[in-house]
Write a protein that holds these residues in place. Structure first.
Motif, mmCIF file in Angstrom:
data_model
loop_
_atom_site.group_PDB
_atom_site.id
_atom_site.type_symbol
_atom_site.label_atom_id
_atom_site.label_comp_id
_atom_site.label_asym_id
_atom_site.label_seq_id
_atom_site.Cartn_x
_atom_site.Cartn_y
_atom_site.Cartn_z
ATOM 1 N N GLY A 30 0.799 -1.090 -0.070
ATOM 2 C CA GLY A 30 0.047 0.224 -0.085
ATOM 3 C C GLY A 30 0.876 1.227 -0.086
ATOM 4 O O GLY A 30 0.714 2.198 -0.826
ATOM 5 N N THR A 31 2.048 1.236 0.557
ATOM 6 C CA THR A 31 2.895 2.330 0.861
ATOM 7 C C THR A 31 3.551 2.734 -0.522
ATOM 8 O O THR A 31 3.745 3.500 -1.000
ATOM 9 N N SER A 47 -5.566 2.664 -6.636
ATOM 10 C CA SER A 47 -5.354 1.472 -5.701
ATOM 11 C C SER A 47 -4.854 1.967 -4.466
ATOM 12 O O SER A 47 -5.296 1.392 -3.236
ATOM 13 N N THR A 48 -4.073 3.124 -4.392
ATOM 14 C CA THR A 48 -3.568 3.913 -3.046
ATOM 15 C C THR A 48 -5.043 4.195 -2.141
ATOM 16 O O THR A 48 -5.069 3.776 -1.011
ATOM 17 N N ALA A 95 -5.772 2.522 1.294
ATOM 18 C CA ALA A 95 -5.799 3.582 2.467
ATOM 19 C C ALA A 95 -7.215 3.350 3.378
ATOM 20 O O ALA A 95 -7.253 3.719 4.480
ATOM 21 N N THR A 96 -8.177 2.769 2.631
ATOM 22 C CA THR A 96 -9.364 2.402 3.516
ATOM 23 C C THR A 96 -9.598 0.946 3.889
ATOM 24 O O THR A 96 -10.585 0.673 4.585
ATOM 25 N N MET A 97 -8.642 0.064 3.823
ATOM 26 C CA MET A 97 -8.489 -0.960 4.314
ATOM 27 C C MET A 97 -7.574 -1.269 5.558
ATOM 28 O O MET A 97 -6.449 -0.832 5.276
ATOM 29 N N GLY A 98 -7.578 -2.156 6.295
ATOM 30 C CA GLY A 98 -6.484 -2.678 7.201
ATOM 31 C C GLY A 98 -6.610 -1.693 8.288
ATOM 32 O O GLY A 98 -7.437 -0.773 8.773
ATOM 33 N N PHE A 144 -3.627 0.767 5.001
ATOM 34 C CA PHE A 144 -2.379 0.050 4.810
ATOM 35 C C PHE A 144 -1.181 0.767 4.217
ATOM 36 O O PHE A 144 -0.368 0.458 3.489
ATOM 37 N N ILE A 145 -1.263 2.090 4.668
ATOM 38 C CA ILE A 145 -0.282 2.976 4.188
ATOM 39 C C ILE A 145 0.279 3.861 5.376
ATOM 40 O O ILE A 145 -0.248 4.354 6.167
#
Length: 264
Positions: free
Chosen positions: A53-54, A191-192, A196-199, A213-214
């Motif tokens: 993600g990052t 995709s970012t 960013a909305t998951m995890g 996940f960022i």
């Protein structure tokens, strides 16, 4: 070397590679973050998806800088962008969902195998026969969807796979790199947002500066230098053949891939 210095140096190489080869730098950034994020205090359970993600977040910034530089040099073929961008996004949705839903070790192995495939593809470039040069829209869109899914799954932005696809259809290398950079901006940005909305909080984790996940400090560290060096790489791509650079980088990919396959 401190974590910050490592991130800044990684950003330099990511930016140069983005500009020269249109690959976004994810194939370098993801392994770097897999090794570095534990040192920065992140738990093992989220290392791989956070690295991906990052990486995508840095690619969105880096490839925008690269694409802008290529536009100034007049290298972008916009009809190819219009054809590929929508299917890349579709594939990106699928890849992002799968990327946060499977075992991190499996994801690491998938990434390592993809690195080997990309390395072999860089070393051995198959030239199409005459009858294969005709552009079939359904075929291009199918490959575009697959590229989007794979890129979001392993955090590489898409350029590393778009360039070989365009080269197959005899698009000059500099123009293929330029189109790949634009496509990477579109895919990485979308995709970012998904990563960013998951995890994070969804897994019961409250970690400072972790957005989904960022991991923001790592993102800013890499982006700070990659955005400066992407135009340098783009300038080199318009003046020098990249064949030898590809071979050197392919060798690096093989080393990194083998390391990822035997660790974890």
């Amino acid at each position: 070397m401190t974590a910050l210095a490592t991130l800044l140096l990684g950003g330099v190489f990511a930016g140069l590679l983005s500009g020269m080869l249109g690959i976004g730098g994810g194939i370098l950034v993801v392994p770097l973050l897999i090794f570095l994020l534990p040192v920065m205090g992140l738990p093992a359970a989220i290392i791989v998806p956070t690295a991906i993600g990052t990486s995508l977040a840095t690619i969105a910034i880096t490839t925008f800088s690269s694409a802008y530089a290529h536009q100034r040099h007049g290298n972008i073929q916009w009809p190819w962008v219009k054809q590929l961008a929508p299917v890349l996004i579709l594939g990106g949705v699928l890849g992002s969902w799968v990327g946060v839903s499977i075992n991190p070790l499996i994801l690491q192995r998938v990434f390592a195998l993809m690195l080997l495939v990309l390395a072999i593809r860089m070393i051995w470039k198959r030239q199409p026969r005459n009858k294969e040069k005709a552009i079939k829209n359904w075929k291009v869109r199918s490959f575009g969807t697959a590229i989007g899914a794979i890129s979001a799954l392993i955090g590489i932005g898409g350029g590393a796979l778009v360039v070989p696809l365009l080269h197959y259809y005899q698009v000059p290398m500099a123009r293929a790199v330029a189109v790949a950079a634009v496509c990477s901006v579109v895919l990485a940005t979308f995709s970012t947002l998904l990563y960013a909305t998951m995890g994070g909080s969804a897994h019961g984790l409250e970690i400072p500066w972790l957005v989904g996940f960022i991991y923001v400090p790592a993102w800013l560290g890499i982006a700070a230098t990659s955005v400066l060096f992407a135009p340098v790489g783009a300038k080199v791509a318009t003046r020098l053949p990249v064949r030898y650079l590809q071979r050197v980088f392919a060798s690096l990919l093989i080393v990194v891939a083998i390391h990822l396959l035997i660790t974890g």
